[in-house]
Write an enzyme that holds these catalytic residues in place. Sequence first.
Site, mmCIF file in Angstrom:
data_model
loop_
_atom_site.group_PDB
_atom_site.id
_atom_site.type_symbol
_atom_site.label_atom_id
_atom_site.label_comp_id
_atom_site.label_asym_id
_atom_site.label_seq_id
_atom_site.Cartn_x
_atom_site.Cartn_y
_atom_site.Cartn_z
ATOM 1 C CG ASP A 10 4.717 -3.817 0.609
ATOM 2 O OD1 ASP A 10 5.486 -4.739 0.833
ATOM 3 O OD2 ASP A 10 4.598 -2.945 -0.297
ATOM 4 C CG HIS A 240 11.679 -8.041 -6.267
ATOM 5 N ND1 HIS A 240 12.655 -7.479 -6.869
ATOM 6 C CD2 HIS A 240 10.510 -8.075 -7.053
ATOM 7 C CE1 HIS A 240 12.437 -7.362 -8.335
ATOM 8 N NE2 HIS A 240 11.007 -7.862 -8.498
#
Length: 313
Positions: A10, A240
């Site tokens: 995303d 991340h």
Amino acid sequence: MSEPIIFDTDPGVDDAQAIAIALRHPDIELLGMTTTFGNVDVETATHNALLLSELAGQRIPVAQGAAVPMVKPRHPAPAHIHGANGLGDIELPAVTGQADARSAAQFIVDTVNARPGEVSLVAVGPLGNLAAALQIDPSITERVKRVVVMGGSIREGGNVTPVAEANIFNDPHAAQRVLTAGWPLTLVGLDVTHRCVLAPQHMERIAAGQGTLGEVLAGSYAFYREFYQGALGIDGCCPHDSLALAWLVRPELFTVASGHLNVATEGPAEGQTLFASEGREFIAPRWSQTPLADVCLGVDGEAVVEWITETLA
């Protein structure tokens, strides 16, 4: 031998960094990207995935997927973290390519079935596409090589609620389905991603080695860095999503434990990942009835950040 993967994403600033790694690392064969809502709406996610591969001089299939969660209402995208365009609101070049005609879930099913036992799914956003693929063909659990999910938190606490990490919170019902499906799965969550800081000097090296793509990575990083300075008091960002790829290529840098995962789908703990260590007895058996999975609980953060930097520089 290179690792064939589908990257479910995303994008998202940290997604962009991870996509750059997947496009460049010699041990990764990027078969395609599937997009989901999360950091941005799904149409923007698809645009960004196409753009990033084009800036790297590659044409990677991109299939658009989940626009909303399976059950709960969708929360607004976090524009204050990633920018309204997902890449720090910097000016972006035009995209020339188009998305694959198939849905993300169908692309996953087709690709896994075409190469049984070879393809790994690396998911770094909400997990609706993987849940939908399981709905189309539950037997892919027997043909996928492994599933790596960047999400969740075992001991670290949450980043969008006191207990929930963003990707799991955004679609907890999909997460519960995916994390308990019984395929070979590793969860790479905040317990390790918060131990890694991509500092300005790292990004300078990356930008210098990535040409036009490096300009986008550096520009979006500046926006993301500002958020982290205010939110966590660090000068840099937690990369991340890149840690899912780091685990895939350099698993020796991580400490991993095996056990049973569950996801809270309702109430104040909505989106919390629950982990029952393998072999430990609790007051009732219900926490230990899901299939075994691995979770990352420790990491050599400096080594991972250097791996990211060297890969991209």
